[in-house]
Write a protein that holds these residues in place. Structure first.
Motif, PDB file in Angstrom:
ATOM      1  N   ASP A 102      55.732  20.223  39.161  1.00  0.00           N
ATOM      2  CA  ASP A 102      55.880  19.932  40.585  1.00  0.00           C
ATOM      3  C   ASP A 102      56.282  21.179  41.372  1.00  0.00           C
ATOM      4  N   LEU A 103      57.092  22.065  40.738  1.00  0.00           N
ATOM      5  CA  LEU A 103      57.467  23.307  41.407  1.00  0.00           C
ATOM      6  C   LEU A 103      56.271  24.259  41.490  1.00  0.00           C
ATOM      7  N   VAL A 104      55.453  24.271  40.458  1.00  0.00           N
ATOM      8  CA  VAL A 104      54.246  25.105  40.483  1.00  0.00           C
ATOM      9  C   VAL A 104      53.317  24.633  41.591  1.00  0.00           C
ATOM     10  N   PHE A 105      53.165  23.311  41.746  1.00  0.00           N
ATOM     11  CA  PHE A 105      52.310  22.772  42.802  1.00  0.00           C
ATOM     12  C   PHE A 105      52.877  23.123  44.175  1.00  0.00           C
ATOM     13  N   ASP A 106      54.207  23.023  44.325  1.00  0.00           N
ATOM     14  CA  ASP A 106      54.833  23.402  45.596  1.00  0.00           C
ATOM     15  C   ASP A 106      54.558  24.864  45.914  1.00  0.00           C
ATOM     16  N   ALA A 107      54.650  25.728  44.894  1.00  0.00           N
ATOM     17  CA  ALA A 107      54.410  27.154  45.097  1.00  0.00           C
ATOM     18  C   ALA A 107      52.969  27.412  45.523  1.00  0.00           C
ATOM     19  N   ARG A 108      52.024  26.662  44.966  1.00  0.00           N
ATOM     20  CA  ARG A 108      50.615  26.831  45.338  1.00  0.00           C
ATOM     21  C   ARG A 108      50.398  26.557  46.814  1.00  0.00           C
ATOM     22  N   SER A 109      51.181  25.636  47.383  1.00  0.00           N
ATOM     23  CA  SER A 109      51.074  25.328  48.813  1.00  0.00           C
ATOM     24  C   SER A 109      51.859  26.323  49.660  1.00  0.00           C
ATOM     25  N   ILE A 110      53.015  26.759  49.162  1.00  0.00           N
ATOM     26  CA  ILE A 110      53.867  27.680  49.921  1.00  0.00           C
ATOM     27  C   ILE A 110      53.164  29.012  50.153  1.00  0.00           C
ATOM     28  N   VAL A 111      52.502  29.536  49.141  1.00  0.00           N
ATOM     29  CA  VAL A 111      51.893  30.868  49.239  1.00  0.00           C
ATOM     30  C   VAL A 111      50.507  30.842  49.877  1.00  0.00           C
ATOM     31  N   SER A 112      49.960  29.640  50.097  1.00  0.00           N
ATOM     32  CA  SER A 112      48.584  29.516  50.568  1.00  0.00           C
ATOM     33  C   SER A 112      48.415  30.003  52.003  1.00  0.00           C
ATOM     34  N   LEU A 113      47.298  30.677  52.252  1.00  0.00           N
ATOM     35  CA  LEU A 113      46.960  31.138  53.600  1.00  0.00           C
ATOM     36  C   LEU A 113      46.482  29.982  54.466  1.00  0.00           C
ATOM     37  N   THR A 114      45.972  28.928  53.825  1.00  0.00           N
ATOM     38  CA  THR A 114      45.491  27.747  54.534  1.00  0.00           C
ATOM     39  C   THR A 114      46.343  26.555  54.123  1.00  0.00           C
ATOM     40  N   SER A 115      45.897  25.393  54.496  1.00  0.00           N
ATOM     41  CA  SER A 115      46.626  24.175  54.137  1.00  0.00           C
ATOM     42  C   SER A 115      46.317  23.723  52.719  1.00  0.00           C
ATOM     43  N   GLU A 116      45.299  24.321  52.111  1.00  0.00           N
ATOM     44  CA  GLU A 116      44.910  23.947  50.755  1.00  0.00           C
ATOM     45  C   GLU A 116      45.701  24.755  49.712  1.00  0.00           C
ATOM     46  N   PRO A 117      46.193  24.115  48.650  1.00  0.00           N
ATOM     47  CA  PRO A 117      46.882  24.860  47.584  1.00  0.00           C
ATOM     48  C   PRO A 117      45.950  25.895  46.960  1.00  0.00           C
ATOM     49  N   VAL A 118      46.484  27.070  46.665  1.00  0.00           N
ATOM     50  CA  VAL A 118      45.658  28.134  46.096  1.00  0.00           C
ATOM     51  C   VAL A 118      45.283  27.785  44.667  1.00  0.00           C
ATOM     52  N   SER A 119      44.170  28.341  44.229  1.00  0.00           N
ATOM     53  CA  SER A 119      43.733  28.158  42.851  1.00  0.00           C
ATOM     54  C   SER A 119      44.428  29.173  41.951  1.00  0.00           C
ATOM     55  N   MET A 120      44.833  28.740  40.784  1.00  0.00           N
ATOM     56  CA  MET A 120      45.516  29.644  39.849  1.00  0.00           C
ATOM     57  C   MET A 120      44.538  30.550  39.116  1.00  0.00           C
ATOM     58  N   SER A 121      43.258  30.397  39.433  1.00  0.00           N
ATOM     59  CA  SER A 121      42.250  31.297  38.866  1.00  0.00           C
ATOM     60  C   SER A 121      41.367  31.871  39.972  1.00  0.00           C
ATOM     61  N   GLY A 122      41.943  31.959  41.171  1.00  0.00           N
ATOM     62  CA  GLY A 122      41.189  32.445  42.317  1.00  0.00           C
ATOM     63  C   GLY A 122      41.488  33.904  42.633  1.00  0.00           C
ATOM     64  N   MET A 127      46.112  33.981  49.502  1.00  0.00           N
ATOM     65  CA  MET A 127      47.545  33.930  49.766  1.00  0.00           C
ATOM     66  C   MET A 127      47.898  34.564  51.112  1.00  0.00           C
ATOM     67  N   LYS A 128      49.069  34.205  51.605  1.00  0.00           N
ATOM     68  CA  LYS A 128      49.624  34.905  52.763  1.00  0.00           C
ATOM     69  C   LYS A 128      49.917  36.351  52.378  1.00  0.00           C
ATOM     70  N   ILE A 129      49.986  37.229  53.385  1.00  0.00           N
ATOM     71  CA  ILE A 129      50.085  38.660  53.110  1.00  0.00           C
ATOM     72  C   ILE A 129      51.309  39.007  52.266  1.00  0.00           C
ATOM     73  N   GLU A 130      52.454  38.389  52.559  1.00  0.00           N
ATOM     74  CA  GLU A 130      53.671  38.739  51.814  1.00  0.00           C
ATOM     75  C   GLU A 130      53.545  38.369  50.339  1.00  0.00           C
ATOM     76  N   PHE A 131      52.799  37.302  50.046  1.00  0.00           N
ATOM     77  CA  PHE A 131      52.639  36.898  48.650  1.00  0.00           C
ATOM     78  C   PHE A 131      51.526  37.680  47.961  1.00  0.00           C
ATOM     79  N   ARG A 132      50.602  38.233  48.736  1.00  0.00           N
ATOM     80  CA  ARG A 132      49.637  39.166  48.141  1.00  0.00           C
ATOM     81  C   ARG A 132      50.371  40.408  47.628  1.00  0.00           C
ATOM     82  N   LEU A 133      51.330  40.873  48.429  1.00  0.00           N
ATOM     83  CA  LEU A 133      52.120  42.022  48.011  1.00  0.00           C
ATOM     84  C   LEU A 133      52.964  41.681  46.787  1.00  0.00           C
ATOM     85  N   LEU A 134      53.552  40.492  46.771  1.00  0.00           N
ATOM     86  CA  LEU A 134      54.326  40.060  45.605  1.00  0.00           C
ATOM     87  C   LEU A 134      53.438  39.979  44.371  1.00  0.00           C
ATOM     88  N   CYS A 135      52.210  39.524  44.560  1.00  0.00           N
ATOM     89  CA  CYS A 135      51.254  39.461  43.452  1.00  0.00           C
ATOM     90  C   CYS A 135      50.971  40.867  42.913  1.00  0.00           C
TER      91      CYS A 135
END
Length: 277
Positions: A102-122, A127-135
């Motif tokens: 559930d925390l992983v799913f929350d993170a997929r939505s938190i870091v997403s640039l859109t309203s859709e959860p990001v793909s873990m193989s995308g 991601m939003k810019i700050e999370f691209r840098l974290l990546c």
């Protein structure tokens, strides 16, 4: 070459980035510091190039300790030494796949640039810019895996999820395991931790080290540049971007020589001779 050990290293100057006038970026760095990785990422940015070559060429794992020789001096790096030097957390998850789903799913939505959860193989452009840098920080300085830095892998995303959601992670165990993989040829792990290993080598008695300063330091200025470059891209794929019109190149036309006559194709006409009687 030693440069391959630190080409992609990202050193973080927390004092500078936390003073930025960008709440989203500052919030990301606060979470990164709270994770317990600040001491590992914010140590003095000095690299000892020649010593790194010696270290990796001679390193091996024995009795769960990384052992090497540098300029004829014995070097031993244990899990306890790593924790003590960089003040790393020694409690929490040692297997990131155990982080609650559930925390992983929350993170997929938190870091997403859109309203859709990001793909873990995308791609990290999702991601939003700050999370691209974290990546990038996770890919280049923490996990140190070979491959594309633009791709989101499960390992990198679980690290991001742990930091973003405030999960307690045993970073000391995870980082030490990565270090052991670096000196084990069978794992095909890229070699990194150049700044951190250089700091550990400073504690070896009578070891002469030639200093080389690292230039890839994340400060307020360099982070602003990162933001500008990412905003220009706009998170779009290269194929979606308008094509750049090329300026026609003037070609220098050389004078053509007269075409050679094909003696086989064109029959030769012979003049008739006349004789006088």
């Amino acid at each position: 070459m030693a440069s391959s050990y630190y080409t992609n290293t990202l050193h973080v100057s927390f004092e500078s980035v936390l003073a930025m006038d960008n709440p989203c970026m500052v919030s990301m760095f606060i979470a990164l510091a709270a994770s317990g990785l600040q001491g590992f990422l914010d140590c003095p940015a000095v690299i000892y190039e020649a010593a790194l070559i010696d270290f990796f060429e001679n390193a091996l794992v024995r009795d769960d300790v990384v052992i090497s020789t540098v300029a004829g001096k014995l070097v031993e790096i244990s899990e306890e030494l790593l924790a003590e030097t960089f003040e790393l957390p020694v409690e929490g998850f040692t297997d990131l796949s155990k982080i609650p789903k559930d925390l992983v799913f929350d993170a997929r939505s938190i870091v997403s640039l859109t309203s859709e959860p990001v793909s873990m193989s995308g791609k990290k452009k999702e991601m939003k810019i700050e999370f691209r840098l974290l990546c990038d920080i996770m890919a280049k300085t923490i996990s140190v895996k070979a491959g594309s830095f633009d791709a989101i892998t499960q390992e990198k995303f679980l690290m991001i999820a742990g930091i973003t959601c405030g999960v307690q992670v045993n970073w000391n165990k995870i980082l030490f395991n990565i270090l052991k993989d670096m000196v084990t040829d069978e794992t095909r792990q890229a070699r990194g931790f150049a700044i951190q290993i250089s700091l550990l080598l400073e504690n070896i008695p009578n070891l002469e080290l030639a200093e080389f300063s690292s230039s890839k330091i994340l400060t307020e200025k360099t982070v602003h540049r990162y933001i500008i470059l990412n905003e220009k891209v706009g998170g779009e794929d290269v194929t979606d971007a308008p094509r750049v019109k090329r300026t026609p190149v003037k070609r220098v036309v050389s004078k053509k020589r007269p075409a050679a006559v094909d003696t086989e194709a064109a029959p030769i006409v012979k003049n008739k001779r006349t004789t006088k009687r």
